[in-house]
Enzyme design. Structure first.
Site, PDB file in Angstrom:
ATOM      1  N   ARG A 240       0.825  -1.218   0.000  1.00 50.19           N
ATOM      2  CA  ARG A 240       0.000   0.000   0.000  1.00 50.19           C
ATOM      3  C   ARG A 240       0.856   1.263   0.000  1.00 50.19           C
ATOM      4  O   ARG A 240       0.444   2.304  -0.518  1.00 50.19           O
ATOM      5  CB  ARG A 240      -0.889  -0.019   1.249  1.00 50.19           C
ATOM      6  CG  ARG A 240      -1.932   1.064   1.272  1.00 50.19           C
ATOM      7  CD  ARG A 240      -2.815   0.960   2.502  1.00 50.19           C
ATOM      8  NE  ARG A 240      -3.841   1.985   2.492  1.00 50.19           N
ATOM      9  CZ  ARG A 240      -4.325   2.561   3.591  1.00 50.19           C
ATOM     10  NH1 ARG A 240      -3.890   2.191   4.782  1.00 50.19           N
ATOM     11  NH2 ARG A 240      -5.253   3.493   3.489  1.00 50.19           N
TER      12      ARG A 240
ATOM     13  N   HIS B  25       0.463   5.289  -1.790  1.00 50.63           N
ATOM     14  CA  HIS B  25       0.402   6.534  -1.023  1.00 50.63           C
ATOM     15  C   HIS B  25       1.643   7.399  -1.238  1.00 50.63           C
ATOM     16  O   HIS B  25       1.596   8.609  -1.041  1.00 50.63           O
ATOM     17  CB  HIS B  25       0.177   6.220   0.460  1.00 50.63           C
ATOM     18  CG  HIS B  25      -1.212   5.747   0.736  1.00 50.63           C
ATOM     19  ND1 HIS B  25      -2.052   6.356   1.633  1.00 50.63           N
ATOM     20  CD2 HIS B  25      -1.927   4.727   0.195  1.00 50.63           C
ATOM     21  CE1 HIS B  25      -3.213   5.722   1.641  1.00 50.63           C
ATOM     22  NE2 HIS B  25      -3.168   4.724   0.791  1.00 50.63           N
TER      23      HIS B  25
ATOM     24  N   ASN C  72      -3.560   8.462   6.071  1.00 52.07           N
ATOM     25  CA  ASN C  72      -2.405   7.682   6.537  1.00 52.07           C
ATOM     26  C   ASN C  72      -2.378   7.455   8.045  1.00 52.07           C
ATOM     27  O   ASN C  72      -1.905   6.421   8.516  1.00 52.07           O
ATOM     28  CB  ASN C  72      -1.108   8.390   6.112  1.00 52.07           C
ATOM     29  CG  ASN C  72      -1.022   8.558   4.597  1.00 52.07           C
ATOM     30  OD1 ASN C  72      -1.739   7.896   3.861  1.00 52.07           O
ATOM     31  ND2 ASN C  72      -0.156   9.436   4.139  1.00 52.07           N
TER      32      ASN C  72
ATOM     33  N   HIS D 151      -6.526  -4.630  -3.169  1.00 56.26           N
ATOM     34  CA  HIS D 151      -7.304  -4.951  -1.971  1.00 56.26           C
ATOM     35  C   HIS D 151      -7.630  -6.450  -1.919  1.00 56.26           C
ATOM     36  O   HIS D 151      -8.426  -6.881  -1.093  1.00 56.26           O
ATOM     37  CB  HIS D 151      -8.570  -4.095  -1.904  1.00 56.26           C
ATOM     38  CG  HIS D 151      -8.281  -2.631  -1.674  1.00 56.26           C
ATOM     39  ND1 HIS D 151      -9.242  -1.652  -1.744  1.00 56.26           N
ATOM     40  CD2 HIS D 151      -7.124  -1.985  -1.359  1.00 56.26           C
ATOM     41  CE1 HIS D 151      -8.678  -0.473  -1.494  1.00 56.26           C
ATOM     42  NE2 HIS D 151      -7.403  -0.642  -1.261  1.00 56.26           N
TER      43      HIS D 151
HETATM   44  C1  HEM Z   1      -8.811   3.447  -5.595  1.00 58.19           C
HETATM   45  C2  HEM Z   1      -8.690   4.159  -4.510  1.00 58.19           C
HETATM   46  C3  HEM Z   1      -8.304   3.581  -3.175  1.00 58.19           C
HETATM   47  C4  HEM Z   1      -8.894   3.855  -1.987  1.00 58.19           C
HETATM   48  C5  HEM Z   1     -10.052   4.823  -1.750  1.00 58.19           C
HETATM   49  C6  HEM Z   1      -8.233   3.065  -0.992  1.00 58.19           C
HETATM   50  C7  HEM Z   1      -8.536   3.082   0.357  1.00 58.19           C
HETATM   51  C8  HEM Z   1      -8.074   2.170   1.277  1.00 58.19           C
HETATM   52  C9  HEM Z   1      -8.528   2.081   2.633  1.00 58.19           C
HETATM   53  C10 HEM Z   1      -9.547   3.008   3.281  1.00 58.19           C
HETATM   54  C11 HEM Z   1      -7.898   1.031   3.214  1.00 58.19           C
HETATM   55  C12 HEM Z   1      -8.079   0.548   4.646  1.00 58.19           C
HETATM   56  C13 HEM Z   1      -7.351   1.490   5.558  1.00 58.19           C
HETATM   57  C14 HEM Z   1      -7.825   1.459   7.000  1.00 58.19           C
HETATM   58  O1  HEM Z   1      -9.005   1.225   7.240  1.00 58.19           O
HETATM   59  O2  HEM Z   1      -6.968   1.712   7.881  1.00 58.19           O
HETATM   60  C15 HEM Z   1      -7.024   0.464   2.222  1.00 58.19           C
HETATM   61  C16 HEM Z   1      -6.199  -0.620   2.427  1.00 58.19           C
HETATM   62  C17 HEM Z   1      -5.296  -1.072   1.499  1.00 58.19           C
HETATM   63  N1  HEM Z   1      -5.020  -0.497   0.278  1.00 58.19           N
HETATM   64 FE1  HEM Z   1      -6.148   0.881  -0.660  1.00 58.19          FE
HETATM   65  N2  HEM Z   1      -7.256   2.318  -1.586  1.00 58.19           N
HETATM   66  C18 HEM Z   1      -7.249   2.598  -2.914  1.00 58.19           C
HETATM   67  C19 HEM Z   1      -6.360   2.098  -3.849  1.00 58.19           C
HETATM   68  C20 HEM Z   1      -5.279   1.316  -3.545  1.00 58.19           C
HETATM   69  C21 HEM Z   1      -4.171   1.045  -4.421  1.00 58.19           C
HETATM   70  C22 HEM Z   1      -4.017   1.631  -5.826  1.00 58.19           C
HETATM   71  C23 HEM Z   1      -3.322   0.224  -3.742  1.00 58.19           C
HETATM   72  C24 HEM Z   1      -2.006  -0.368  -4.163  1.00 58.19           C
HETATM   73  C25 HEM Z   1      -1.571  -0.408  -5.398  1.00 58.19           C
HETATM   74  C26 HEM Z   1      -3.925  -0.049  -2.463  1.00 58.19           C
HETATM   75  C27 HEM Z   1      -3.431  -0.929  -1.535  1.00 58.19           C
HETATM   76  C28 HEM Z   1      -4.035  -1.214  -0.327  1.00 58.19           C
HETATM   77  C29 HEM Z   1      -3.678  -2.342   0.514  1.00 58.19           C
HETATM   78  C30 HEM Z   1      -2.683  -3.437   0.178  1.00 58.19           C
HETATM   79  C31 HEM Z   1      -4.456  -2.235   1.674  1.00 58.19           C
HETATM   80  C32 HEM Z   1      -4.407  -3.150   2.918  1.00 58.19           C
HETATM   81  C33 HEM Z   1      -3.325  -2.598   3.824  1.00 58.19           C
HETATM   82  C34 HEM Z   1      -3.109  -3.347   5.128  1.00 58.19           C
HETATM   83  O3  HEM Z   1      -3.661  -4.425   5.356  1.00 58.19           O
HETATM   84  O4  HEM Z   1      -2.334  -2.803   5.958  1.00 58.19           O
HETATM   85  N3  HEM Z   1      -5.085   0.655  -2.358  1.00 58.19           N
HETATM   86  N4  HEM Z   1      -7.136   1.180   1.054  1.00 58.19           N
END
Ligand code: HEM
Ligand SMILES: *[C@@H]1O[C@H](CO)[C@@H](O)[C@H](O)[C@H]1NC(C)=O
Ligand SMILES: *[C@@H]1O[C@H](CO)[C@@H](O)[C@H](O)[C@H]1NC(C)=O
Ligand SMILES: *[C@@H]1O[C@H](CO)[C@@H](O)[C@H](O)[C@H]1NC(C)=O
Ligand SMILES: *[C@@H]1O[C@H](CO)[C@@H](O)[C@H](O)[C@H]1NC(C)=O
Ligand SMILES: *[C@@H]1O[C@H](CO)[C@@H](O)[C@H](O)[C@H]1NC(C)=O
Length: 336
Positions: free
Chosen positions: A56, A60, A88, A187
């Site tokens: 992730r 960011h 973040n 995700h």
């Molecule tokens: C399209 C728009 C995106 C939104 C709105 C978004 C939003 C989020 C949110 C809200 C979370 C959970 C965070 C939390 O509740 O603390 C999350 C987790 C995650 N996101 Fe996204 N995300 C997006 C795109 C991406 C992209 C492009 C990537 C990587 C290329 C990515 C990789 C991840 C990963 C791997 C997690 C899990 C992280 C963990 O388990 O620590 N996301 N994302």
């Protein structure tokens, strides 16, 4: 003055990389990629989720003034960095895994490998080690001299975002509808907090009602995990197979089992649904599109000057602006 100018440019100017090469460190640090991979592997042995958390970080970092490790800078008295930005704070994690990779690289080839490149290698390795596709990463990025919380707040999308907003946002980075859907497939691994879905469960768009795109039995399950008034730090798996990088995420969306609004909206919206459906039935098509998306994401650069940081959390040289004693020998060197 210089700062204001930089910020004004930074939000707009995204330059796509032309100077990055797969073999950038082949002479100066030939084991760089092996070293990063072994650190990621070790981190996953301690905690499988580290893969998701590390992956992730590339998103960011790269969306905010390019892939320059600005994300990794700790706050200083003179600079509010990105770690405490809206998307973040209390959410990004596994920074210490990147620190470990940097330490190992500094031992083997000091001053050579940028933190920005470590993030890109680590993201790829996280995907591979979770059972996803392998690809060649381009390297040769520099680390930024500053970070901007304001820019991160302005740019990074909310979990409440809808598909048309996300399509437009990604377009600003030359990322297509297909790139958006494929990259959201990240995700497929990891977890999100109840905090990120409370509105969806209980008050979608201020309606006082849940999002009707939920599969009812899945919503019941989430209601139990994330009750009103409960601990919003509790986490939910982002798909049914949160440790495996596969196309289950897209199958889940088709079944109304997306976690974030920004996930489920990709099935609701007809332009993005086309790709959700394709990826849900053809994993290799997803893998191919995901790799293309990650490479384009990794190509984003700010065009600003940079350095190879020794420690990913701080810039190498911090001018001591208030350290200018009169009649001191230091005066000409430090206070010029
Ligand atoms: C399209 C728009 C995106 C939104 C709105 C978004 C939003 C989020 C949110 C809200 C979370 C959970 C965070 C939390 O509740 O603390 C999350 C987790 C995650 N996101 Fe996204 N995300 C997006 C795109 C991406 C992209 C492009 C990537 C990587 C290329 C990515 C990789 C991840 C990963 C791997 C997690 C899990 C992280 C963990 O388990 O620590 N996301 N994302
Ligand atoms: C969630 O955890 C963070 C630390 O990671 C803490 O600062 C915050 O207060 C917690 N929030 C709740 C609602 O418990
Ligand atoms: C999507 O979100 C944007 C920005 O929040 C909003 O202006 C727009 O009306 C929404 N579109 C749909 C179809 O809900
Ligand atoms: C934008 O993406 C397209 C398609 O991937 C690519 O051909 C083009 O060179 C990119 N434009 C810029 C400015 O990077
Ligand atoms: C739902 O959201 C709306 C608009 O933000 C707010 O006015 C209302 O009080 C909220 N309802 C509940 C039950 O939280
Ligand atoms: C799945 O996608 C791959 C890669 O795009 C393609 O070569 C293959 O023909 C597709 N398979 C099916 C069954 O459609």
């Amino acid at each position: 003055m210089a700062l204001a100018l930089f910020l004004a440019l930074a939000s707009l100017a995204i330059v796509v990389a032309t100077n990055l090469h797969p073999n950038f460190y082949s002479k100066t640090c030939p084991d760089a990629e092996l070293i990063v991979r072994s650190v990621i592997k070790k981190a996953m042995e301690v905690e499988v989720r580290a893969a998701a958390s590390v992956m992730r970080l590339q998103f960011h970092d790269c969306f905010v003034n390019g892939c320059d490790a600005s994300l990794l800078l700790d706050d200083t008295p003179n600079m509010l960095g990105e770690k405490l930005a809206l998307s973040n704070i209390n959410s990004l994690r596994s920074y210490e895994v990147i620190d470990e990779a940097k330490e190992a690289l500094e031992t083997t080839c000091p001053g050579i490998v940028s933190c920005a490149d470590i993030l890109v290698m680590a993201a790829r390795d996280a995907v591979v080690l979770s059972g996803g596709p392998e690809w060649e990463v381009k390297l040769g990025r520099k680390d930024s001299l500053m970070a901007s919380q304001e820019d991160s707040d302005e740019i990074m999308p909310s979990p409440r975002a809808n598909a048309s907003y996300l399509v437009n946002l990604f377009k600003k980075f030359n990322l297509s509808v297909k790139d958006l859907v494929a990259l959201s497939g990240s995700h497929s691994i990891g977890e999100g907090r109840c905090f990120s879905i409370m509105f969806r469960l209980y008050n979608q768009s201020g309606s006082g009602k849940p999002d009707h795109a939920f599969n009812p039995s899945y919503k019941e399950k989430l209601d139990k995990l994330c009750p009103l008034g409960g601990d919003e730090n509790v986490t939910v798996d982002l798909d049914t197979t949160p440790g495996i990088f596969d196309n289950q995420y897209f199958k889940d969306l088709v079944n109304g089992r997306g976690v974030l609004n920004s996930d489920q909206t990709l099935y609701t919206n007809l332009k993005t649904r086309e790709y959700v459906e394709k990826f849900s039935v053809n994993q290799s098509e997803f893998y191919q599109a995901f790799v293309e998306g990650m490479i384009k994401l990794g190509d984003l650069q700010s065009g600003q000057p940079g350095e190879i940081r020794r420690n990913c959390r701080v810039v190498n040289f911090q001018p001591m602006l208030n350290f200018c004693p009169a009649n001191s020998l230091l005066e000409t060197r430090v206070c010029k």
